[in-house]
Design a protein around this motif. Structure first.
Motif, PDB file in Angstrom:
ATOM      1  N   ALA A  62      -6.210  -5.872   3.190  1.00 45.67           N
ATOM      2  CA  ALA A  62      -5.794  -4.623   3.846  1.00 45.67           C
ATOM      3  C   ALA A  62      -5.322  -3.826   2.139  1.00 45.67           C
ATOM      4  CB  ALA A  62      -5.053  -4.726   4.529  1.00 45.67           C
ATOM      5  N   ASN A  63      -5.464  -2.780   2.193  1.00 48.20           N
ATOM      6  CA  ASN A  63      -4.972  -1.629   1.298  1.00 48.20           C
ATOM      7  C   ASN A  63      -3.747  -1.884   1.128  1.00 48.20           C
ATOM      8  OD1 ASN A  63      -4.050   0.060  -0.660  1.00 48.20           O
ATOM      9  ND2 ASN A  63      -6.164   1.124  -1.257  1.00 48.20           N
ATOM     10  N   LEU A  64      -2.621  -2.384   0.666  1.00 44.97           N
ATOM     11  CA  LEU A  64      -1.246  -2.049   0.949  1.00 44.97           C
ATOM     12  C   LEU A  64      -0.850  -0.961   0.455  1.00 44.97           C
ATOM     13  CD1 LEU A  64       0.336  -5.855  -0.205  1.00 44.97           C
ATOM     14  CD2 LEU A  64      -0.284  -5.043   2.255  1.00 44.97           C
ATOM     15  N   ALA A  65      -0.938  -0.747  -0.473  1.00 45.50           N
ATOM     16  CA  ALA A  65       0.000   0.595  -1.196  1.00 45.50           C
ATOM     17  C   ALA A  65      -1.021   1.948   0.216  1.00 45.50           C
ATOM     18  CB  ALA A  65      -0.570   1.305  -2.333  1.00 45.50           C
ATOM     19  N   GLY A  66      -1.740   1.991   0.450  1.00 44.78           N
ATOM     20  CA  GLY A  66      -2.601   2.427   1.589  1.00 44.78           C
ATOM     21  C   GLY A  66      -2.411   2.387   3.166  1.00 44.78           C
TER      22      GLY A  66
ATOM     23  N   THR B  14       0.829   1.305   4.028  1.00 39.60           N
ATOM     24  CA  THR B  14       2.235   1.199   4.318  1.00 39.60           C
ATOM     25  C   THR B  14       3.412   2.216   5.210  1.00 39.60           C
ATOM     26  OG1 THR B  14       2.704  -0.547   2.169  1.00 39.60           O
ATOM     27  CG2 THR B  14       4.643   1.360   2.734  1.00 39.60           C
TER      28      THR B  14
ATOM     29  N   ASN C  88     -10.669   1.514   8.335  1.00 38.53           N
ATOM     30  CA  ASN C  88     -10.959   1.508   6.931  1.00 38.53           C
ATOM     31  C   ASN C  88      -9.885   2.913   6.941  1.00 38.53           C
ATOM     32  OD1 ASN C  88     -11.193   1.028   4.478  1.00 38.53           O
ATOM     33  ND2 ASN C  88     -12.607   2.375   4.522  1.00 38.53           N
TER      34      ASN C  88
ATOM     35  N   THR D 176      -6.301   4.625   5.674  1.00 39.83           N
ATOM     36  CA  THR D 176      -5.421   4.520   5.257  1.00 39.83           C
ATOM     37  C   THR D 176      -4.644   6.046   4.785  1.00 39.83           C
ATOM     38  OG1 THR D 176      -6.404   4.490   2.791  1.00 39.83           O
ATOM     39  CG2 THR D 176      -6.352   2.144   3.973  1.00 39.83           C
TER      40      THR D 176
ATOM     41  N   ASP E 168      -3.717   8.464   1.774  1.00 40.07           N
ATOM     42  CA  ASP E 168      -3.294   9.507   1.005  1.00 40.07           C
ATOM     43  C   ASP E 168      -2.562   9.446  -0.107  1.00 40.07           C
ATOM     44  OD1 ASP E 168      -6.588  10.424   1.672  1.00 40.07           O
ATOM     45  OD2 ASP E 168      -5.849  11.510   0.920  1.00 40.07           O
TER      46      ASP E 168
ATOM     47  N   ASP F 261       5.778   1.302  -6.706  1.00 40.95           N
ATOM     48  CA  ASP F 261       5.035  -0.366  -7.532  1.00 40.95           C
ATOM     49  C   ASP F 261       6.732  -0.817  -7.728  1.00 40.95           C
ATOM     50  OD1 ASP F 261       4.356  -2.698  -8.089  1.00 40.95           O
ATOM     51  OD2 ASP F 261       3.009  -1.691  -9.345  1.00 40.95           O
TER      52      ASP F 261
END
Length: 216
Positions: free
Chosen positions: A18-22, A24, A180, A182, A184, A212
């Motif tokens: 998974a896109n961790l930033a998206g 979170t 899918n 997430t 923005d 980050d």
């Protein structure tokens, strides 16, 4: 931290890859807007209004659209009207559009207010159907300006909701990962936090900052 020890019950599993930033912000904005949709049983084809298209509201639009509801997003920012459609809304409406507000009167099954401060709320209560509910997940202070007569005739309800429990948080993570969905996000370094905060106040973020912590 590279690792953290936590009681297993309070751990949320993020699916591999998974896109961790998206993902979170879904632990915050995702569950906060998913929970009222679950509690008030938002069904496919129903009409849901999202008031405020920001960190919370943009996730409400995405999740509502994923549930096959007909989403209308309300904003004070002209530049977000078309953006609301990109996020999945059928229509984006400016609060100042008197004709649109009159046209939409009595048409929503559920409304979710994601505005972080108190605002004139009766204009949106008027958009609810008979027995429908407006759920405030944004403003944490006093909410005033309600018209008892108008709400009584429509048997309309104003409710509040916060985030959600562990089980429901895991549910929304799995729900979004499977589709899918997430948030923005814009990734920033720790030394950009002050600048990012000023941009939040200026409504210059689409739609969540993610820090980050490993960046120099």
């Amino acid at each position: 931290s590279k690792a953290i020890v936590v009681t297993e019950h309070f751990g949320i599993r993020i699916p591999p890859g998974a896109n961790l930033a998206g993902m979170t912000p879904i632990l915050c904005a995702g569950i906060t807007t998913f929970s009222p949709m679950q509690h008030w049983h938002l069904q496919p084809g129903q009409r849901v209004g999202v008031i405020g298209i920001g960190g919370l509201g943009h996730m409400a639009v995405k999740v509502g659209a994923a549930r096959a509801a007909e989403v209308t997003a309300f904003t004070t920012t002209p530049g977000k009207v078309e953006d609301a459609k990109r996020l999945g809304a059928r229509e984006g409406v400016l609060w100042s559009d008197t004709q649109a507000m009159q046209r939409l009167a009595g048409s929503f099954d559920l409304m979710i207010a994601a505005v972080p401060e108190a605002f004139p709320i009766q204009q949106f209560m008027n958009l609810l159907k008979l027995d429908a509910t407006l759920v405030n997940v944004g403003a944490l202070g006093e909410v005033g300006g309600l018209n008892g007569m108008a709400n009584g005739f429509g048997r309309r309800s104003l409710a509040g909701s916060m985030i959600g429990g562990i089980a429901e948080t895991q549910e929304v993570i799995d729900y979004c990962a499977a589709r899918n969905i997430t948030a923005d996000v814009e990734i920033i370094r720790p030394d950009q936090i002050d600048e990012a905060y000023a941009r939040v106040e200026g409504k210059d973020v689409r739609y969540r900052f993610v820090i980050d912590m490993g960046a120099a």
